[in-house]
Design a protein around this motif. Structure first.
Motif, PDB file in Angstrom:
ATOM      1  N   PHE A 306       0.814  -1.218   0.000  1.00 54.00           N
ATOM      2  CA  PHE A 306       0.000   0.000   0.000  1.00 54.00           C
ATOM      3  C   PHE A 306       0.846   1.266   0.000  1.00 54.00           C
ATOM      4  O   PHE A 306       0.508   2.245  -0.676  1.00 54.00           O
ATOM      5  CB  PHE A 306      -0.945  -0.019   1.200  1.00 54.00           C
ATOM      6  CG  PHE A 306      -2.034  -1.046   1.099  1.00 54.00           C
ATOM      7  CD1 PHE A 306      -3.106  -0.845   0.256  1.00 54.00           C
ATOM      8  CD2 PHE A 306      -1.958  -2.229   1.811  1.00 54.00           C
ATOM      9  CE1 PHE A 306      -4.110  -1.799   0.132  1.00 54.00           C
ATOM     10  CE2 PHE A 306      -2.953  -3.186   1.702  1.00 54.00           C
ATOM     11  CZ  PHE A 306      -4.030  -2.976   0.865  1.00 54.00           C
ATOM     12  N   ILE A 307       1.942   1.253   0.751  1.00 52.76           N
ATOM     13  CA  ILE A 307       2.830   2.415   0.728  1.00 52.76           C
ATOM     14  C   ILE A 307       3.456   2.559  -0.654  1.00 52.76           C
ATOM     15  O   ILE A 307       3.598   3.668  -1.180  1.00 52.76           O
ATOM     16  CB  ILE A 307       3.906   2.288   1.826  1.00 52.76           C
ATOM     17  CG1 ILE A 307       3.259   2.356   3.213  1.00 52.76           C
ATOM     18  CG2 ILE A 307       4.954   3.398   1.685  1.00 52.76           C
ATOM     19  CD1 ILE A 307       4.216   2.112   4.356  1.00 52.76           C
ATOM     20  N   ALA A 336      -5.310   4.330  -0.715  1.00 47.74           N
ATOM     21  CA  ALA A 336      -4.387   3.232  -0.435  1.00 47.74           C
ATOM     22  C   ALA A 336      -3.970   3.250   1.034  1.00 47.74           C
ATOM     23  O   ALA A 336      -3.905   2.207   1.695  1.00 47.74           O
ATOM     24  CB  ALA A 336      -3.159   3.328  -1.333  1.00 47.74           C
ATOM     25  N   MET A 337      -3.719   4.448   1.567  1.00 45.82           N
ATOM     26  CA  MET A 337      -3.357   4.544   2.981  1.00 45.82           C
ATOM     27  C   MET A 337      -4.535   4.209   3.883  1.00 45.82           C
ATOM     28  O   MET A 337      -4.365   3.639   4.969  1.00 45.82           O
ATOM     29  CB  MET A 337      -2.828   5.948   3.285  1.00 45.82           C
ATOM     30  CG  MET A 337      -1.561   6.314   2.519  1.00 45.82           C
ATOM     31  SD  MET A 337      -0.276   5.036   2.584  1.00 45.82           S
ATOM     32  CE  MET A 337       0.080   4.993   4.331  1.00 45.82           C
ATOM     33  N   GLN A 342      -6.791   0.161   7.708  1.00 50.33           N
ATOM     34  CA  GLN A 342      -7.916  -0.723   8.009  1.00 50.33           C
ATOM     35  C   GLN A 342      -7.643  -2.180   7.637  1.00 50.33           C
ATOM     36  O   GLN A 342      -8.558  -3.005   7.681  1.00 50.33           O
ATOM     37  CB  GLN A 342      -9.170  -0.242   7.269  1.00 50.33           C
ATOM     38  CG  GLN A 342      -9.786   1.011   7.863  1.00 50.33           C
ATOM     39  CD  GLN A 342     -11.183   1.279   7.326  1.00 50.33           C
ATOM     40  OE1 GLN A 342     -11.433   1.235   6.133  1.00 50.33           O
ATOM     41  NE2 GLN A 342     -12.103   1.564   8.226  1.00 50.33           N
ATOM     42  N   ILE A 343      -6.405  -2.524   7.324  1.00 47.04           N
ATOM     43  CA  ILE A 343      -6.088  -3.884   6.902  1.00 47.04           C
ATOM     44  C   ILE A 343      -6.413  -4.936   7.968  1.00 47.04           C
ATOM     45  O   ILE A 343      -6.725  -6.082   7.624  1.00 47.04           O
ATOM     46  CB  ILE A 343      -4.606  -3.985   6.456  1.00 47.04           C
ATOM     47  CG1 ILE A 343      -4.377  -5.254   5.607  1.00 47.04           C
ATOM     48  CG2 ILE A 343      -3.664  -3.953   7.651  1.00 47.04           C
ATOM     49  CD1 ILE A 343      -5.108  -5.255   4.296  1.00 47.04           C
ATOM     50  N   PRO A 344      -6.377  -4.628   9.285  1.00 46.53           N
ATOM     51  CA  PRO A 344      -6.780  -5.651  10.267  1.00 46.53           C
ATOM     52  C   PRO A 344      -8.202  -6.172  10.057  1.00 46.53           C
ATOM     53  O   PRO A 344      -8.539  -7.263  10.521  1.00 46.53           O
ATOM     54  CB  PRO A 344      -6.657  -4.919  11.610  1.00 46.53           C
ATOM     55  CG  PRO A 344      -5.624  -3.875  11.369  1.00 46.53           C
ATOM     56  CD  PRO A 344      -5.858  -3.418   9.956  1.00 46.53           C
ATOM     57  N   ASN A 345      -9.025  -5.406   9.343  1.00 46.15           N
ATOM     58  CA  ASN A 345     -10.400  -5.834   9.080  1.00 46.15           C
ATOM     59  C   ASN A 345     -10.457  -7.136   8.298  1.00 46.15           C
ATOM     60  O   ASN A 345     -11.459  -7.865   8.344  1.00 46.15           O
ATOM     61  CB  ASN A 345     -11.132  -4.727   8.319  1.00 46.15           C
ATOM     62  CG  ASN A 345     -12.638  -4.846   8.451  1.00 46.15           C
ATOM     63  OD1 ASN A 345     -13.147  -5.261   9.485  1.00 46.15           O
ATOM     64  ND2 ASN A 345     -13.347  -4.485   7.402  1.00 46.15           N
ATOM     65  N   GLY A 395     -10.859   6.212   8.157  1.00 51.83           N
ATOM     66  CA  GLY A 395     -10.176   4.931   8.336  1.00 51.83           C
ATOM     67  C   GLY A 395      -9.312   4.917   9.584  1.00 51.83           C
ATOM     68  O   GLY A 395      -9.256   3.907  10.305  1.00 51.83           O
ATOM     69  N   ILE A 396      -8.629   6.030   9.855  1.00 48.51           N
ATOM     70  CA  ILE A 396      -7.773   6.122  11.045  1.00 48.51           C
ATOM     71  C   ILE A 396      -8.607   6.034  12.320  1.00 48.51           C
ATOM     72  O   ILE A 396      -8.179   5.451  13.321  1.00 48.51           O
ATOM     73  CB  ILE A 396      -6.960   7.431  11.005  1.00 48.51           C
ATOM     74  CG1 ILE A 396      -5.943   7.374   9.850  1.00 48.51           C
ATOM     75  CG2 ILE A 396      -6.247   7.682  12.330  1.00 48.51           C
ATOM     76  CD1 ILE A 396      -5.219   8.678   9.607  1.00 48.51           C
TER      77      ILE A 396
END
Length: 454
Positions: A306-307, A336-337, A342-345, A395-396
């Motif tokens: 994503f980065i 993308a950030m 939110q990738i733990p979702n 998202g944050i």
């Protein structure tokens, strides 16, 4: 078997499964992108608009028809035949509903393509739902690599059929018909791999248990589905159709990377956690340990993708879409950030399901859609960039809640999981440097193409 050998075999299984699934998702994205380009050369924006509306309606009905039966199957060792029958019944109802909507559209005299597209989609729906359940069987048996293999075969055959039908002049109907081909091939290949097709008429209690489980999973998924589509509507409402095009293009590119990473890891997680759940009967804490290991791997592997996308967003946009699409670059980077935080979702559904806490998943989904849409309403009037920044902020806000739920209800050991991310953090500066070099290469390619065209 010792704990070390168990972890080693687990790591080997994850690597093998993830490699096949990753290749399959990349292949699928490439095939779909090529199909889109070929179709775009023969169809106009109006035809694509009609197809998109019919597709969204079909996807909505499909998600309701699938209703999490596959995930329910992966979470239990009993009643597979009854779940199979429930899946076919719900998908048949969904297919008939889609066909009925096609008839209503015909009677109301809407655009003639809409009833035809819905009629074609009605045939694809039962096969798609059946293929999804077969995928659950493969994952539960610890064969997610075969899921990837089935995807590749299905995508390849459906792509060839799509090209042939477009060349024959079927227009947007070819796009819908390719869904039938894909679903039929995927179902046939999956059945050949599982060698399982058991139908048992469900008891009243089995229907109730399946419905209770499905209610929570379906509520969560439909909330995210609504969030994706309502977001575009709000951007259009505040900023107009041109901004919607830029926003959708950015969301699509960020979503493509998220699908490759997230879907791959989600399927691997279901498989690994299913095995851990069975081991936990003789090895206490096996399920919690596997969830912690998977979370650690996820936070170690996701940041580079994503980065990297955020860094090369501008040259990538120019190289793939052209300079007129440059406003999408910032949207790509920011979304993308958002996907990264939110990738733990990705692990929420499988871990909560295995812990019998899936009823908590919709809470995160509801908070996510509320925060996302509130951010759009507040930020979108100030422009496209503000809308994208608002999505990142939303998202944050949600991310810590997801992590907390995984820790408290999913029994994930956060400190142990973070140790997996240390190597990735050490390697991150090197990755950034490599991505910057790739960005310069993309700029040079685009500059060379413009120079050659002069």
């Amino acid at each position: 078997m010792s704990e070390e050998s168990t972890q080693s075999s687990s790591a080997g299984g994850i690597a093998k499964s993830a490699s096949w699934l990753l290749i399959a998702r990349i292949f699928a994205q490439a095939a779909q992108f090529l199909g889109f380009i070929i179709a775009a050369r023969t169809q106009g924006p109006a035809e694509f608009g009609i197809y998109s509306l019919a597709l969204i309606l079909w996807l909505f009905i499909l998600k309701v028809a699938e209703a999490g039966w596959s995930e329910r199957l992966m979470g239990t060792d009993e009643g597979w035949g009854a779940l199979h029958a429930i899946s076919w019944i719900s998908s048949a109802i969904g297919g008939l509903l889609t066909l009925a909507l096609a008839g209503v559209g015909f009677l109301l005299g809407v655009s003639p393509e809409v009833p035809v597209l819905l009629a074609v989609f009605s045939l694809a729906l039962p096969l798609s739902a059946a293929a999804t359940l077969q995928r659950g069987v493969l994952i539960s048996r610890g064969q997610p690599n075969r899921v990837g293999q089935a995807w590749i075969v299905s995508e390849a055959i459906s792509f060839v059929c799509l090209v042939i039908m477009l060349d024959a002049g079927f227009g947007v109907v070819a796009l819908a018909a390719s869904k039938i081909v894909y679903a039929a091939v995927l179902f046939a290949v999956s059945v050949a791999m599982t060698r399982w097709f058991q139908l048992v008429w469900p008891t009243r209690q089995e229907v109730v248990d399946a419905a209770v489980y499905s209610k929570s999973l379906l509520a969560s998924r439909m909330t995210y589905f609504a969030q994706e589509n309502i977001s575009a509507v709000l951007v259009g409402l505040f900023l107009g159709p041109v901004a919607v095009g830029f926003y959708r293009a950015g969301a699509r590119m960020a979503g493509a990377v998220a699908e490759v990473i997230g879907e791959t890891f989600r399927i691997v997680s279901w498989s690994q956690l299913s095995h851990a759940r069975r081991r936990s009967a003789t090895v206490p804490g096996a399920l919690e340990a596997e969830g912690t290991r998977l979370f650690g791997l996820l936070i170690a592997l996701a940041p580079p993708a994503f980065i990297g996308l955020a860094i090369v967003a501008t040259p990538l946009t120019v190289a793939l879409l052209g300079e007129e699409w440059l406003p999408s670059a910032l949207v790509i980077a920011l979304l993308a950030m958002k996907r990264l935080v939110q990738i733990p979702n990705v692990l929420l559904e499988p871990i909560l399901s295995m812990q019998n806490r899936i009823h908590l998943a919709p809470r995160i989904a509801y908070l996510s859609i509320i925060s996302s849409l509130t951010a759009l309403v507040v930020c979108a009037p100030f422009g496209l960039a503000a809308a994208a920044y608002g999505q990142l902020a939303a998202g944050i806000v949600i991310s810590p809640l997801i992590v907390r739920l995984l820790a408290t209800e999913g029994k994930v050991d956060l400190m142990a999981a973070l140790r997996f991310g240390v190597p990735a953090l050490v390697a991150l500066p090197c990755m950034v440097g490599i991505v910057y070099l790739a960005g310069y290469a993309l700029r040079d390619i685009d500059a060379g193409e413009r120079l050659a065209a002069m």
